[in-house]
Scaffold this motif. Structure first.
Motif, PDB file in Angstrom:
ATOM      1  N   PHE A   1      -3.980   9.317   6.600  1.00  0.00           N
ATOM      2  CA  PHE A   1      -3.486   8.089   5.971  1.00  0.00           C
ATOM      3  C   PHE A   1      -2.161   7.658   6.581  1.00  0.00           C
TER       4      PHE A   1
ATOM      5  N   TYR B   1      -4.032  13.208   3.926  1.00  0.00           N
ATOM      6  CA  TYR B   1      -2.670  12.669   3.813  1.00  0.00           C
ATOM      7  C   TYR B   1      -2.119  12.321   5.191  1.00  0.00           C
TER       8      TYR B   1
ATOM      9  N   ALA C   1       0.839  -1.205   0.000  1.00  0.00           N
ATOM     10  CA  ALA C   1       0.000   0.000   0.000  1.00  0.00           C
ATOM     11  C   ALA C   1       0.871   1.250   0.000  1.00  0.00           C
ATOM     12  N   LEU C   2       1.937   1.239   0.786  1.00  0.00           N
ATOM     13  CA  LEU C   2       2.842   2.388   0.811  1.00  0.00           C
ATOM     14  C   LEU C   2       3.499   2.596  -0.546  1.00  0.00           C
TER      15      LEU C   2
ATOM     16  N   ALA D   1       1.962   6.951  -6.641  1.00  0.00           N
ATOM     17  CA  ALA D   1       0.981   7.956  -7.072  1.00  0.00           C
ATOM     18  C   ALA D   1       1.473   9.362  -6.758  1.00  0.00           C
ATOM     19  N   PHE D   2       2.021   9.559  -5.566  1.00  0.00           N
ATOM     20  CA  PHE D   2       2.541  10.884  -5.204  1.00  0.00           C
ATOM     21  C   PHE D   2       3.750  11.246  -6.064  1.00  0.00           C
TER      22      PHE D   2
ATOM     23  N   TRP E   1      -1.577   4.195   8.408  1.00  0.00           N
ATOM     24  CA  TRP E   1      -0.579   3.296   7.854  1.00  0.00           C
ATOM     25  C   TRP E   1       0.437   2.874   8.918  1.00  0.00           C
TER      26      TRP E   1
ATOM     27  N   ALA F   1      -1.674  17.727  -3.724  1.00  0.00           N
ATOM     28  CA  ALA F   1      -0.665  16.660  -3.643  1.00  0.00           C
ATOM     29  C   ALA F   1       0.652  17.117  -4.260  1.00  0.00           C
TER      30      ALA F   1
ATOM     31  N   VAL G   1       0.898   4.215  -2.908  1.00  0.00           N
ATOM     32  CA  VAL G   1       0.664   5.628  -2.591  1.00  0.00           C
ATOM     33  C   VAL G   1       1.901   6.458  -2.933  1.00  0.00           C
TER      34      VAL G   1
END
Length: 167
Positions: free
Chosen positions: A117, A114, A48-49, A55-56, A121, A92, A52
């Motif tokens: 999250f 953010y 998941a990290l 994407a960032f 996380w 972002a 993300v």
């Protein structure tokens, strides 16, 4: 004739198989699964990290302030109303480049997301490290609260007094 009780035949024949078992539960649990290794437990949070972070990194590399790179918000295009996500990509982009003031001015709720999250996380990763399942128990009241917050944010950023929340 010998009438001793030892030589009398039993009233019901007993099978010569296994001895009778004591009564047990009406159902039985499956054996507990073997505990996964630590690297296997950490695979989901690390995956998941990675998603993300990817994407960032993409948003950080391709500026959403330049036209033509990302699609326009359909709600904004059709109605002229800012949705709760409008300005999220610009937020972002600014967040990745360390400009927190620009990130908040583009979409303050996204910046809060953010940070939220990141906190979730970290909790997920710590629980996975310790071998415990992730637990986030949100009831209907919490989900209604999230919905009310999104609605209030949307209404406020579209009214004149909330223009500071508009992207």
């Amino acid at each position: 004739m010998d009438s001793s009780p030892a030589s009398a035949p039993p009233p019901h024949p007993v099978p010569a198989t296994a001895p009778p078992q004591p009564p047990g539960p009406a159902f039985a649990f499956a054996p507990s699964p073997v505990h996964a290794s630590r690297s296997r437990r950490l695979a989901a949070p690390l995956g998941a990290l990675a998603a993300v972070a990817g994407a960032f990194a993409y948003v950080g590399a391709i500026d959403p302030n330049e036209p033509g790179h990302y699609p326009v918000c359909p709600l904004l295009k059709i109605t002229g109303v800012f949705c709760p996500g409008c300005g999220g990509l610009r937020s972002a982009y600014a967040f990745v480049h360390g400009d927190l003031a620009a990130a908040f001015s583009s979409n303050a709720l996204a910046v809060v997301g953010y940070v939220l999250f990141a906190a979730v996380w970290v909790a997920w990763t710590v629980r996975a490290w310790r071998g415990r399942p992730p637990r986030i128990a949100l009831g209907p009241v919490h989900w209604w609260g999230v919905g009310a917050l999104l609605l209030a944010f949307t209404v406020a950023r579209n009214l004149p007094f909330g223009s500071a929340l508009a992207p």
